[in-house]
Design an enzyme around this catalytic site. Structure first.
Site, short mmCIF file in Angstrom:
data_model
loop_
_atom_site.label_atom_id
_atom_site.label_comp_id
_atom_site.label_asym_id
_atom_site.label_seq_id
_atom_site.Cartn_x
_atom_site.Cartn_y
_atom_site.Cartn_z
CD GLU A 297 -1.56 -3.48 34.95
OE1 GLU A 297 -0.56 -3.22 34.28
OE2 GLU A 297 -1.57 -3.46 36.21
CD1 TRP B 66 18.06 3.16 29.69
CD2 TRP B 66 16.45 3.49 28.17
NE1 TRP B 66 17.88 4.52 29.53
CE2 TRP B 66 16.90 4.76 28.61
CE3 TRP B 66 15.43 3.44 27.22
CZ2 TRP B 66 16.38 5.96 28.14
CZ3 TRP B 66 14.91 4.64 26.74
CH2 TRP B 66 15.37 5.87 27.19
CD1 TRP C 218 0.09 0.37 35.61
CD2 TRP C 218 1.84 1.71 35.24
NE1 TRP C 218 0.84 0.44 36.77
CE2 TRP C 218 1.92 1.25 36.56
CE3 TRP C 218 2.84 2.58 34.77
CZ2 TRP C 218 2.96 1.61 37.42
CZ3 TRP C 218 3.87 2.94 35.63
CH2 TRP C 218 3.93 2.47 36.94
CG ASN D 237 3.53 -6.54 31.83
OD1 ASN D 237 4.18 -5.66 31.29
ND2 ASN D 237 3.28 -6.53 33.13
P1 FAD Z 1 -3.33 -6.55 29.90
O1 FAD Z 1 -2.69 -7.03 31.15
O2 FAD Z 1 -4.57 -7.21 29.48
O3 FAD Z 1 -3.55 -4.99 30.09
C1 FAD Z 1 -4.58 -4.26 29.42
C2 FAD Z 1 -3.97 -3.10 28.65
O4 FAD Z 1 -3.36 -2.17 29.52
C3 FAD Z 1 -2.90 -3.51 27.67
O5 FAD Z 1 -3.45 -3.99 26.47
C4 FAD Z 1 -2.10 -2.22 27.51
O6 FAD Z 1 -2.74 -1.35 26.59
C5 FAD Z 1 -2.21 -1.61 28.90
N1 FAD Z 1 -1.03 -1.95 29.70
C6 FAD Z 1 -0.84 -3.05 30.46
N2 FAD Z 1 0.34 -2.99 31.10
C7 FAD Z 1 0.92 -1.82 30.73
C8 FAD Z 1 2.14 -1.17 31.06
N3 FAD Z 1 3.04 -1.71 31.89
N4 FAD Z 1 2.41 0.02 30.48
C9 FAD Z 1 1.54 0.60 29.63
N5 FAD Z 1 0.36 0.04 29.30
C10 FAD Z 1 0.05 -1.15 29.84
N6 FAD Z 1 2.80 -2.04 25.97
C11 FAD Z 1 2.42 -1.54 24.78
O7 FAD Z 1 1.22 -1.43 24.52
N7 FAD Z 1 3.33 -1.17 23.83
C12 FAD Z 1 4.68 -1.28 24.06
O8 FAD Z 1 5.48 -0.91 23.20
C13 FAD Z 1 5.10 -1.82 25.30
N8 FAD Z 1 6.43 -2.00 25.56
C14 FAD Z 1 6.81 -2.51 26.77
C15 FAD Z 1 8.19 -2.67 27.05
C16 FAD Z 1 8.60 -3.20 28.25
C17 FAD Z 1 10.08 -3.34 28.55
C18 FAD Z 1 7.65 -3.61 29.21
C19 FAD Z 1 8.08 -4.20 30.54
C20 FAD Z 1 6.29 -3.46 28.96
C21 FAD Z 1 5.86 -2.91 27.75
N9 FAD Z 1 4.49 -2.73 27.46
C22 FAD Z 1 4.11 -2.20 26.26
C23 FAD Z 1 3.47 -2.94 28.51
C24 FAD Z 1 2.85 -4.34 28.60
O9 FAD Z 1 3.83 -5.32 28.61
C25 FAD Z 1 1.85 -4.64 27.49
O10 FAD Z 1 0.95 -3.57 27.36
C26 FAD Z 1 1.06 -5.91 27.83
O11 FAD Z 1 1.95 -7.01 27.91
C27 FAD Z 1 0.03 -6.19 26.78
O12 FAD Z 1 -0.64 -7.39 27.06
P2 FAD Z 1 -2.19 -7.37 27.36
O13 FAD Z 1 -2.89 -6.57 26.33
O14 FAD Z 1 -2.61 -8.80 27.52
O15 FAD Z 1 -2.22 -6.60 28.75
#
Ligand code: FAD
Length: 475
Positions: A276, A360, A279, A342
């Site tokens: 992730e 979007w 990503w 997410n």
């Molecule tokens: P975890 O599951 O613990 O993942 C670890 C880290 O990986 C996250 O902290 C983040 O830095 C990165 N990550 C995870 N999933 C993604 C992903 N799909 N794309 C890019 N990086 C990812 N994330 C943002 O940081 N900023 C945003 O503005 C953002 N906008 C989003 C908009 C939409 C429509 C969607 C579907 C997703 C978006 N995300 C964004 C990606 C993702 O939803 C969040 O990073 C995630 O929910 C953060 O929660 P976590 O730290 O517990 O993630």
């Protein structure tokens, strides 16, 4: 010359440990002038939104205190960054400026120009796992698909081990603004109560979050991270976005933790989690190579997409009043806490662009204002992914059914009951589609559809057909 200060220009790297620009400045043996500039002009429409400003206030307070403890107070200045930087160089007689790189198009353009004409030694450093410009396909072109990008990133030499925070910094002093005068926090109305309860901005908060995640949740990440009612994901995204912790620190700490446990399952969880982070790097790579990603469809055929207009519908979506409980729960979580799980981000985004056929870019702008982790690359990359117009995007015919998504990922209704309390009394069987509940069940739960909870604003089957017809135009 020997004792002319080195300016460390902090941007999205609000930490002392594993901060290459700071470490290099300290290593020169010259006085260090830590600087942060609030620039609302250079980013244009991508100036920080409300939730980001709330985070920034608290993160700068933490960074300022950490720097002051080590002997180098943080100078705050406001204005067009390139002008302010020139002023600060003149006033402090600095001989060098060091910074860690940002990848937003306006930042790349500004920094490139500054390097050419600042007239002092300028050094920039990378803080991603790998420099996004250096990763390329075998043909030497940018990646357009995530899996080969991730394979290449994973197979490239491990990112360098994190640098320790300097224990002492010989600081140079310069007058600056008071943080409170920047008025980054909301006042009337003060909507930030839920954000304060949910988050601890700053480097110490970021480290605590990472350790808590590794100790308590990593082992369940692979299986359970998609369930919004149970917080098994890391919640590190705002800390990563603001650079309170680096991706490199997360990478090494996660693999060390899993390997020390000597547990293959945990190591598989670690890789699922790091994927992730991959990503995140992929989004930075896309933004660097396609700088209009936040505004224009990455697939050019989407320029002809027949988007609808709908102010009232957008307002219902943004307020969490669509009548679809999982969508409403997500939008309310976002408003209250500045974040959203997410899985639910994907569901609400799909609802906006596919069920309502609203652009979007409108959803992206709402997220930009309300997310504490609002990140130009990740936000744009993910909105385009959901819309189907992005690189390696979700296929246009994948139209999330919000009822099935709710039943699958929030089967016990923990998430919906937390954020949509007016329907909490419904049995699980009807929680994700209250309109199917018999009148006596609704009455017993105290739910009046169209009264204290909206009837669904659009019929799923009709919306699905309408979306497929619209997507056929650009197929
Ligand atoms: P975890 O599951 O613990 O993942 C670890 C880290 O990986 C996250 O902290 C983040 O830095 C990165 N990550 C995870 N999933 C993604 C992903 N799909 N794309 C890019 N990086 C990812 N994330 C943002 O940081 N900023 C945003 O503005 C953002 N906008 C989003 C908009 C939409 C429509 C969607 C579907 C997703 C978006 N995300 C964004 C990606 C993702 O939803 C969040 O990073 C995630 O929910 C953060 O929660 P976590 O730290 O517990 O993630």
């Amino acid at each position: 010359m020997a004792d002319r200060p080195v300016i460390v220009w902090f941007r999205q790297d609000l930490r002392l440990s594993d901060n290459p620009a700071l470490a290099a400045a300290v290593a020169t043996g010259r006085p260090v002038l830590p600087l942060f500039i609030l620039d609302d002009e250079t980013p244009g429409r991508w100036a920080w939104g409300g939730a980001s400003r709330w985070w920034l206030h608290h993160s700068l307070a933490a960074l300022g205190a950490d720097l002051a403890k080590r002997g180098a107070p943080l100078t705050l200045r406001r204005g067009v960054a390139s002008d302010v930087l020139r002023d600060v160089i003149r006033e402090s007689a600095a001989g060098a400026v060091f910074w860690n790189r940002c990848y937003e198009p306006f930042a790349v353009a500004r920094d490139t120009a500054l390097k050419a004409d600042l007239g002092v030694d300028v050094q920039s450093f990378g803080t991603l796992l790998h420099e996004p410009a250096r990763l390329a396909t075998k043909a030497g072109t940018p990646f357009k698909v995530f899996t080969p990008f991730w394979t290449t990133l994973r197979n490239t030499a491990a990112p360098p081990p994190p640098l320790r925070a300097p224990s002492k910094i010989e600081g140079a002093r310069l007058s600056g603004d008071a943080l409170d005068d920047w008025a980054l926090l909301p006042t009337k109305p003060d909507w930030a109560g839920g954000l304060c309860a949910a988050w601890t901005p700053g480097e110490a908060g970021a480290k605590a979050r990472l350790l808590g995640f590794l100790d308590d949740d990593l082992g369940r990440y692979r299986q359970e991270r998609d369930q919004p009612g149970k917080p098994f994901s890391s919640r590190l995204s705002p800390h990563l976005h603001w650079g309170e912790i680096s991706a490199r620190q997360v990478w090494h700490a996660t693999l060390d933790h899993a390997r020390q446990a000597g547990d293959n399952n945990l190591e598989a969880d670690a890789w699922a989690f790091l994927r992730e982070i991959g990503w995140r790097e992929f989004c930075a790579h896309l933004l660097l190579h396609w700088p209009d990603l936040p505004e224009q469809p990455w697939r050019k055929n989407f320029e002809d997409f027949p988007w609808r207009e709908g102010k009232a519908e957008f307002a219902a979506w943004s307020r969490g009043e669509t009548g679809y409980p999982i969508v409403d729960a997500g939008m309310r979580e976002l408003w209250a806490t500045g974040t959203m799980h997410n899985r639910v981000r994907m569901v609400v985004a799909s609802f906006l662009v596919k069920h309502l056929l609203l652009p979007w870019q409108d959803g992206e702008a709402w997220f930009w204002d309300t997310l504490v982790d609002a990140d130009l690359a990740s936000n744009a990359g993910n909105w385009q992914w959901v819309a189907g117009s992005g690189a390696d995007a979700s296929p246009y015919f994948r139209i999330f059914n919000p009822v099935l998504q709710g039943e699958k990922f929030d089967a016990a209704g923990i998430y919906v009951r937390r954020w949509v309390p007016e329907i909490a009394g419904l049995p699980d069987k009807f929680l994700h589609h209250p309109w199917d509940a018999p009148d006596d069940v609704l009455a017993a739960a105290g739910v009046t559809l169209g009264g204290n909870y909206p009837a669904p604003m659009v019929d799923h089957a009709m919306a699905r057909q309408r979306a497929l017809a619209a997507y056929a135009v650009v197929k």
